[in-house]
Motif scaffolding. Structure first.
Motif, PDB file in Angstrom:
ATOM      1  N   MET A 115      34.650  58.083  34.441  1.00 26.01           N
ATOM      2  CA  MET A 115      34.156  57.152  35.193  1.00 26.01           C
ATOM      3  C   MET A 115      35.105  56.176  35.351  1.00 26.01           C
ATOM      4  SD  MET A 115      30.961  55.006  34.011  1.00 26.01           S
ATOM      5  CE  MET A 115      29.403  55.295  35.212  1.00 26.01           C
ATOM      6  N   ARG A 116      35.270  55.714  36.798  1.00 31.61           N
ATOM      7  CA  ARG A 116      36.202  54.576  37.236  1.00 31.61           C
ATOM      8  C   ARG A 116      35.451  53.222  37.000  1.00 31.61           C
ATOM      9  NH1 ARG A 116      37.107  53.249  42.919  1.00 31.61           N
ATOM     10  NH2 ARG A 116      38.750  51.622  42.652  1.00 31.61           N
ATOM     11  N   VAL A 117      36.043  52.261  36.714  1.00 33.11           N
ATOM     12  CA  VAL A 117      35.589  50.811  36.243  1.00 33.11           C
ATOM     13  C   VAL A 117      36.108  50.076  37.497  1.00 33.11           C
ATOM     14  CG1 VAL A 117      35.393  48.812  35.064  1.00 33.11           C
ATOM     15  CG2 VAL A 117      35.212  51.132  33.800  1.00 33.11           C
ATOM     16  N   SER A 118      35.255  49.419  38.314  1.00 28.18           N
ATOM     17  CA  SER A 118      35.787  48.619  39.394  1.00 28.18           C
ATOM     18  C   SER A 118      36.436  47.345  38.502  1.00 28.18           C
ATOM     19  CB  SER A 118      34.298  47.956  40.050  1.00 28.18           C
ATOM     20  OG  SER A 118      34.741  46.769  40.957  1.00 28.18           O
ATOM     21  N   ILE A 119      37.571  46.834  39.526  1.00 23.30           N
ATOM     22  CA  ILE A 119      38.223  45.598  39.261  1.00 23.30           C
ATOM     23  C   ILE A 119      37.522  44.419  39.207  1.00 23.30           C
ATOM     24  CG2 ILE A 119      38.921  45.149  41.772  1.00 23.30           C
ATOM     25  CD1 ILE A 119      41.861  44.284  40.392  1.00 23.30           C
ATOM     26  N   LEU A 120      36.366  44.596  39.840  1.00 29.02           N
ATOM     27  CA  LEU A 120      35.441  43.236  39.480  1.00 29.02           C
ATOM     28  C   LEU A 120      34.779  43.402  38.447  1.00 29.02           C
ATOM     29  CD1 LEU A 120      34.061  43.021  43.344  1.00 29.02           C
ATOM     30  CD2 LEU A 120      35.817  41.658  42.477  1.00 29.02           C
ATOM     31  N   ALA A 121      34.660  44.520  37.936  1.00 31.00           N
ATOM     32  CA  ALA A 121      33.920  44.396  36.405  1.00 31.00           C
ATOM     33  C   ALA A 121      34.659  43.802  35.592  1.00 31.00           C
ATOM     34  CB  ALA A 121      33.648  45.890  36.107  1.00 31.00           C
ATOM     35  N   GLU A 122      36.030  43.662  35.610  1.00 24.98           N
ATOM     36  CA  GLU A 122      36.831  42.981  34.630  1.00 24.98           C
ATOM     37  C   GLU A 122      36.580  41.510  34.672  1.00 24.98           C
ATOM     38  OE1 GLU A 122      41.093  43.475  35.123  1.00 24.98           O
ATOM     39  OE2 GLU A 122      40.727  45.651  35.742  1.00 24.98           O
ATOM     40  N   TYR A 123      36.012  41.045  35.842  1.00 24.02           N
ATOM     41  CA  TYR A 123      35.801  39.766  36.002  1.00 24.02           C
ATOM     42  C   TYR A 123      34.369  39.098  35.536  1.00 24.02           C
ATOM     43  CZ  TYR A 123      40.028  38.934  38.540  1.00 24.02           C
ATOM     44  OH  TYR A 123      41.467  39.115  38.973  1.00 24.02           O
ATOM     45  N   GLY A 124      33.408  40.414  35.347  1.00 26.29           N
ATOM     46  CA  GLY A 124      32.151  40.111  34.816  1.00 26.29           C
ATOM     47  C   GLY A 124      31.160  40.075  36.244  1.00 26.29           C
ATOM     48  N   LEU A 125      31.567  40.500  37.315  1.00 28.41           N
ATOM     49  CA  LEU A 125      30.951  40.317  38.376  1.00 28.41           C
ATOM     50  C   LEU A 125      30.195  41.725  38.583  1.00 28.41           C
ATOM     51  CD1 LEU A 125      33.459  38.567  40.961  1.00 28.41           C
ATOM     52  CD2 LEU A 125      31.553  37.561  39.711  1.00 28.41           C
ATOM     53  N   PRO A 126      28.901  41.578  39.211  1.00 28.85           N
ATOM     54  CA  PRO A 126      28.233  42.725  39.409  1.00 28.85           C
ATOM     55  C   PRO A 126      28.698  43.304  40.765  1.00 28.85           C
ATOM     56  CG  PRO A 126      26.692  40.990  39.993  1.00 28.85           C
ATOM     57  CD  PRO A 126      28.123  40.511  39.263  1.00 28.85           C
ATOM     58  N   GLU A 127      28.296  44.566  41.064  1.00 25.67           N
ATOM     59  CA  GLU A 127      28.746  45.621  42.055  1.00 25.67           C
ATOM     60  C   GLU A 127      28.105  44.670  43.302  1.00 25.67           C
ATOM     61  OE1 GLU A 127      30.949  48.154  42.557  1.00 25.67           O
ATOM     62  OE2 GLU A 127      31.219  47.982  40.215  1.00 25.67           O
ATOM     63  N   GLY A 128      28.934  44.492  44.293  1.00 26.33           N
ATOM     64  CA  GLY A 128      28.389  44.198  45.624  1.00 26.33           C
ATOM     65  C   GLY A 128      28.758  42.635  45.731  1.00 26.33           C
ATOM     66  N   VAL A 129      29.584  41.856  44.789  1.00 28.89           N
ATOM     67  CA  VAL A 129      29.730  40.633  44.680  1.00 28.89           C
ATOM     68  C   VAL A 129      31.405  40.387  44.647  1.00 28.89           C
ATOM     69  CG1 VAL A 129      29.625  38.392  43.299  1.00 28.89           C
ATOM     70  CG2 VAL A 129      27.660  40.008  43.633  1.00 28.89           C
ATOM     71  N   SER A 130      31.974  39.665  45.506  1.00 27.00           N
ATOM     72  CA  SER A 130      33.452  39.776  45.598  1.00 27.00           C
ATOM     73  C   SER A 130      33.825  38.508  44.834  1.00 27.00           C
ATOM     74  CB  SER A 130      33.912  39.666  47.152  1.00 27.00           C
ATOM     75  OG  SER A 130      33.562  38.438  47.785  1.00 27.00           O
ATOM     76  N   LEU A 131      35.079  38.549  44.370  1.00 27.14           N
ATOM     77  CA  LEU A 131      35.765  37.415  43.884  1.00 27.14           C
ATOM     78  C   LEU A 131      36.095  36.129  44.878  1.00 27.14           C
ATOM     79  CD1 LEU A 131      37.004  36.275  41.229  1.00 27.14           C
ATOM     80  CD2 LEU A 131      39.056  37.363  41.819  1.00 27.14           C
ATOM     81  N   VAL A 132      36.352  36.662  46.134  1.00 33.20           N
ATOM     82  CA  VAL A 132      36.543  35.606  47.007  1.00 33.20           C
ATOM     83  C   VAL A 132      35.210  34.920  47.299  1.00 33.20           C
ATOM     84  CG1 VAL A 132      37.337  35.367  49.329  1.00 33.20           C
ATOM     85  CG2 VAL A 132      38.392  36.776  47.991  1.00 33.20           C
ATOM     86  N   GLY A 133      34.105  35.485  47.361  1.00 36.42           N
ATOM     87  CA  GLY A 133      32.840  34.980  47.899  1.00 36.42           C
ATOM     88  C   GLY A 133      32.453  34.030  46.734  1.00 36.42           C
ATOM     89  N   THR A 134      32.537  34.391  45.453  1.00 31.67           N
ATOM     90  CA  THR A 134      32.139  33.620  44.181  1.00 31.67           C
ATOM     91  C   THR A 134      32.907  32.520  44.304  1.00 31.67           C
ATOM     92  OG1 THR A 134      31.711  35.627  42.915  1.00 31.67           O
ATOM     93  CG2 THR A 134      32.106  33.758  41.710  1.00 31.67           C
ATOM     94  N   LEU A 135      34.349  32.474  44.552  1.00 31.94           N
ATOM     95  CA  LEU A 135      35.176  31.463  44.525  1.00 31.94           C
ATOM     96  C   LEU A 135      34.756  30.373  45.676  1.00 31.94           C
ATOM     97  CD1 LEU A 135      38.577  32.653  43.608  1.00 31.94           C
ATOM     98  CD2 LEU A 135      37.232  31.346  42.223  1.00 31.94           C
ATOM     99  N   ALA A 136      34.414  30.904  46.780  1.00 33.63           N
ATOM    100  CA  ALA A 136      34.114  30.188  47.965  1.00 33.63           C
ATOM    101  C   ALA A 136      32.845  29.239  47.664  1.00 33.63           C
ATOM    102  CB  ALA A 136      33.801  31.116  49.198  1.00 33.63           C
ATOM    103  N   VAL A 137      31.837  29.810  46.760  1.00 29.28           N
ATOM    104  CA  VAL A 137      30.869  29.150  46.327  1.00 29.28           C
ATOM    105  C   VAL A 137      31.126  28.025  45.157  1.00 29.28           C
ATOM    106  CG1 VAL A 137      28.494  29.163  45.245  1.00 29.28           C
ATOM    107  CG2 VAL A 137      29.341  30.801  46.878  1.00 29.28           C
ATOM    108  N   LEU A 138      32.012  28.519  44.227  1.00 24.29           N
ATOM    109  CA  LEU A 138      32.284  27.671  43.130  1.00 24.29           C
ATOM    110  C   LEU A 138      33.225  26.571  43.268  1.00 24.29           C
ATOM    111  CD1 LEU A 138      32.488  30.468  40.168  1.00 24.29           C
ATOM    112  CD2 LEU A 138      30.600  28.720  40.520  1.00 24.29           C
ATOM    113  N   VAL A 139      34.160  26.715  44.066  1.00 23.90           N
ATOM    114  CA  VAL A 139      35.442  25.648  44.285  1.00 23.90           C
ATOM    115  C   VAL A 139      34.522  24.488  45.010  1.00 23.90           C
ATOM    116  CG1 VAL A 139      37.296  24.944  45.683  1.00 23.90           C
ATOM    117  CG2 VAL A 139      37.189  27.136  44.162  1.00 23.90           C
ATOM    118  N   PRO A 140      33.821  24.619  46.131  1.00 24.21           N
ATOM    119  CA  PRO A 140      32.975  23.409  46.699  1.00 24.21           C
ATOM    120  C   PRO A 140      32.047  22.880  45.761  1.00 24.21           C
ATOM    121  CG  PRO A 140      33.210  25.148  48.296  1.00 24.21           C
ATOM    122  CD  PRO A 140      33.500  25.685  46.805  1.00 24.21           C
ATOM    123  N   ILE A 141      31.568  23.456  45.016  1.00 27.44           N
ATOM    124  CA  ILE A 141      30.675  22.860  43.967  1.00 27.44           C
ATOM    125  C   ILE A 141      31.374  22.158  42.838  1.00 27.44           C
ATOM    126  CG2 ILE A 141      28.957  23.570  41.856  1.00 27.44           C
ATOM    127  CD1 ILE A 141      28.053  25.884  43.645  1.00 27.44           C
TER     128      ILE A 141
END
Length: 120
Positions: free
Chosen positions: A1-27
């Motif tokens: 079973m192949r583990v997504s690279i995003l799973a390493e960051y604890g993000l669910p499928e369909g959520v990108s690291l860039v999108g998450t940072l685009a929300v968290l940095v302005p906050i």
């Protein structure tokens, strides 16, 4: 079973690291700016007469609001309003005798807790 690279960051499928940072940095930036803003106002208004008046009046105003809020919230509890009123009298009495805000608040709180838990 192949583990997504995003799973390493604890993000669910369909959520990108860039999108998450685009929300968290302005906050994070807004949070830091809002924490810094009061200190900037203090420096700018240090010699102001209005600022001095607020420094003298705000503690009393805040305490009045807290007392009114506490007393209005005690009407639902059985005996709560009586315990709260007696605690206010005890607080005022302690403050009249000792002129120590910390002692007055602590004494009133103890009186209230004893009355609510043991008497009413």
């Amino acid at each position: 079973m192949r583990v997504s690279i995003l799973a390493e960051y604890g993000l669910p499928e369909g959520v990108s690291l860039v999108g998450t940072l685009a929300v968290l940095v302005p906050i994070a930036l807004v949070t830091v700016a809002l924490r810094w803003l009061p200190f900037g106002f203090v420096r700018a208004l240090k010699g102001s007469d209005l600022f001095g008046l607020l420094g003298r009046m705000m503690p009393v105003g805040v305490m009045v609001v807290l007392v009114v809020y506490t007393l209005s919230g005690q009407s639902a509890a059985p005996g709560g309003i009586y315990a709260a009123l007696l605690a206010v009298v005890a607080t005022l009495g302690l403050h009249w005798l000792r002129r120590d805000s910390g002692l007055s608040i602590l004494g009133g709180t103890v009186v209230y807790l004893v009355l609510v838990n043991l008497v009413f």
